[in-house]
Design an enzyme around this catalytic site. Structure first.
Site, PDB file in Angstrom:
ATOM      1  N   LYS A 176     -96.380   9.470  21.363  1.00  0.00           N
ATOM      2  CA  LYS A 176     -95.605   9.785  22.516  1.00  0.00           C
ATOM      3  C   LYS A 176     -94.452   9.178  22.532  1.00  0.00           C
ATOM      4  O   LYS A 176     -93.758   9.115  23.705  1.00  0.00           O
ATOM      5  CB  LYS A 176     -96.397   9.153  23.821  1.00  0.00           C
ATOM      6  CG  LYS A 176     -97.745  10.015  23.849  1.00  0.00           C
ATOM      7  CD  LYS A 176     -98.644   9.494  25.157  1.00  0.00           C
ATOM      8  CE  LYS A 176    -100.114  10.465  25.278  1.00  0.00           C
ATOM      9  NZ  LYS A 176    -100.462  10.030  26.374  1.00  0.00           N
ATOM     10  N   ASP A 230    -101.152   4.002  16.442  1.00  0.00           N
ATOM     11  CA  ASP A 230    -101.329   5.251  15.830  1.00  0.00           C
ATOM     12  C   ASP A 230    -102.508   5.898  16.646  1.00  0.00           C
ATOM     13  O   ASP A 230    -103.383   5.040  17.013  1.00  0.00           O
ATOM     14  CB  ASP A 230    -101.509   5.473  14.239  1.00  0.00           C
ATOM     15  CG  ASP A 230    -100.418   5.298  13.672  1.00  0.00           C
ATOM     16  OD1 ASP A 230     -99.326   5.912  14.032  1.00  0.00           O
ATOM     17  OD2 ASP A 230    -100.341   5.338  12.204  1.00  0.00           O
TER      18      ASP A 230
END
Length: 410
Positions: free
Chosen positions: A222, A200
Site C-alpha cells: 500500500k 510484505d
C-alpha cells in the site's frame, strides 16, 4: 561460607593460565567456553574423551597425559577439578585454596571456591544464573531459568531496549513461509527492536500483532507509488525511514534472496550509504512441501531439486527459464508464483518430453492454518486448479516425490 550468597563476577581469562583436571564428560562440556574465552588451557589427565582429545590435537588446549600431582595448579588463575578420583580432587582443591586459585569442583560444590553458573548467550549478552547458596542447589532449575531468559531475548518476548544510541539502519528479514513460529530467533528479536516495519503481504502477519504500540507498521503493498515503480517506492521508503535515524525491518516472506528482490533492496541501501543486515529465512520452496508431507529429495527417487519462478509464462519473451532442459531432469521441480501459469507450464514440459502422468501437488497457504493440498498430474493440473479454485500463494511440486510419503494437509 555456604551461609552467604556467592558473589557473581565475569572472569577475563584471555591469555591466562587455566588448569583442567580430568578429561571426561565434565571437561568436554566446559572446555569450549574456556577456549572461546581465549584462556591458556592446560589439561592434566591420563585419558580423555574423543572430543577432548580432538581439542588437544587441534592445539586448542595443552594436554599432559598423567594423573594430578601436587603443584599442577601453580600460576593458574582458574581451575576446573573434574577427575574421577575423589582423593585427587580433595588434594587439588586444597592446593587451590592454599595458592588462592579460584577453582570449580564438579564432585563437591561445597568444597569449591567458585561455582560455574548456567550460561547462555544472545547477541553480545551473556546470561549467567547462579543458585543463591550451596544449600538446596538445583542445577536443573537454574538451567531452566537461564533457558527462559535467553529464549525471551532471542525471540523478542523479553524486550530489553537499548538505552545507548543505536546505529540506524535496515534489516532485511526473511520471515519464513507463513507460520510465525518459523521465523528465525534473530529475525524475531530484530522485529521486537524495530521502530518501523515494512511488511510484505506474504510475510508472517501474526507477528505484527505482537509489536509494541510505538512501532510503525507499513504494508509494502500500500505504499503510494507516485512516479515510482513498486520496488523503487519500497526502496525509497526504507532509505527515508533509516535516514530519519530509525531502526527499520523489511519483513519479507520466505528468504530475502529467493525471488524476494532482497539484493535489489540491499543495493539501493548501499548506494544511499545505509547500513543493512540480511537475516536469512526458511524458504517456502522446501518448507511448504515438507509441511504437506512431500520431501523434495528422497533416496532412490530424486537426487536433485530445482526451484523455478513461474510468474512469467514459458512463451513470454521475458522468461529466463530453460523449460526444455527442466523437462529432461529426473528430479523434483518446485515452482513458486506459478498458479496462474501452471497450464502453460505443464503443456511446455510435456511438449519437451516430460511424461503427462508425472505427479503434481499444489500446496496453498503452506504452514498456515488454512493450508490445503491438491494433487494432480501434468496432464490434469490446469483443470485441477480451476476445479479446486487454487489461489496464490501456492507452491507447486512436480515429480515422483509427490507420491512418496503419506498425504499430509496440516
Amino acid at each position: 561460607m555456604a551461609e552467604h550468597p556467592a558473589y557473581p563476577v565475569g572472569l577475563r581469562l584471555t591469555g591466562r593460565r587455566v588448569v583442567v583436571l580430568g578429561g571426561g564428560q565434565v571437561a568436554q562440556r566446559r572446555l569450549p567456553a574456556l577456549i572461546a574465552a581465549g584462556a591458556d588451557i592446560h589439561l592434566v589427565s591420563p585419558e580423555a574423551t574423543p572430543s577432548v582429545e580432538a581439542m588437544a590435537d587441534a592445539g586448542e588446549i595443552t594436554w599432559t597425559r598423567r594423573p594430578y600431582a601436587d603443584g599442577d595448579l601453580a600460576d593458574a588463575w582458574y581451575a576446573l577439578i573434574a577427575t574421577s578420583d575423589p582423593e585427587a580432587n580433595t588434594r587439588a582443591s586444597a592446593e587451590a585454596e592454599r595458592d588462592r586459585v579460584w577453582c570449580v569442583r564438579s564432585d563437591d560444590a561445597d568444597r569449591a571456591t567458585a561455582w560455574t553458573p548456567a550460561t547462555g548467550h544472545s547477541e553480545g549478552v551473556t546470561v549467567a544464573v547462579l543458585t543463591t547458596n550451596a544449600k538446596g542447589r538445583d542445577p536443573r532449575h537454574t538451567a531452566a531459568i537461564r533457558d527462559a531468559v535467553v529464549a525471551g531475548l532471542r525471540d523478542g518476548t523479553l524486550v530489553a531496549p537499548h538505552h545507548r544510541t543505536r546505529t540506524p539502519g535496515v534489516a532485511l528479514v526473511g520471515g519464513g513461509p507463513g507460520d510465525p513460529d518459523l521465523i528465525t530467533v534473530r529475525g524475531r528479536r530484530l522485529l521486537a527492536e524495530a521502530d518501523v516495519v515494512i511488511a510484505d503481504r506474504l510475510g508472517p502477519r501474526d507477528l505484527l500483532a505482537e509489536l509494541p504500540p510505538h512501532v510503525e507498521v507499513i504494508d509494502a503493498a500500500k505504499i503510494p507509488y507516485g512516479r515510482y515503480m513498486a520496488q523503487e517506492a519500497i526502496n525509497n521508503a526504507l532509505i527515508e525511514h533509516a535516514k530519519q535515524g530509525r531502526s527499520v525491518v523489511r519483513l519479507k516472506g520466505g528468504d530475502p534472496y529467493v525471488f524476494g528482490r532482497g539484493m535489489e533492496e540491499l543495493q539501493a541501501l548501499a548506494d544511499a550509504g545505509i547500513p543493512c543486515t540480511v537475516v536469512p529465512g526458511i524458504s517456502s520452496s522446501i518448507s511448504v512441501p515438507g509441511a504437506a508431507g512431500i520431501p523434495v529429495t528422497h533416496r532412490g527417487v530424486a537426487h536433485e531439486f530445482t526451484v523455478v519462478s513461474g510468474h512469467v509464462a514459458p512463451d513470454d519473451e521475458r522468461s529466463l527459464v530453460d523449460w526444455a532442459a527442466l523437462a529432461r531432469l529426473t528430479g523434483t521441480l518446485v515452482i513458486l508464483m506459478g498458479v496462474d501459469k501452471i497450464g502453460k507450464i505443464a503443456e511446455t514440459l510435456i511438449a519437451h518430453g516430460k511424461p503427462a502422468g508425472t505427479p503434481v501437488a499444489l500446496v496453498q497457504e503452506g504452514t498456515t492454518a488454512t493450508q490445503r493440498r491438491v494433487d494432480a498430474t501434468l496432464a490434469t493440473v490446469a483443470e485441477a486448479v480451476r476445479a479446486e479454485d487454487v489461489k496464490p500463494p501456492a507452491v507447486i511440486v512436480i515429480g515422483e516425490v509427490v507420491t512418496v510419503g503419506p498425504r499430509t494437509s496440516a
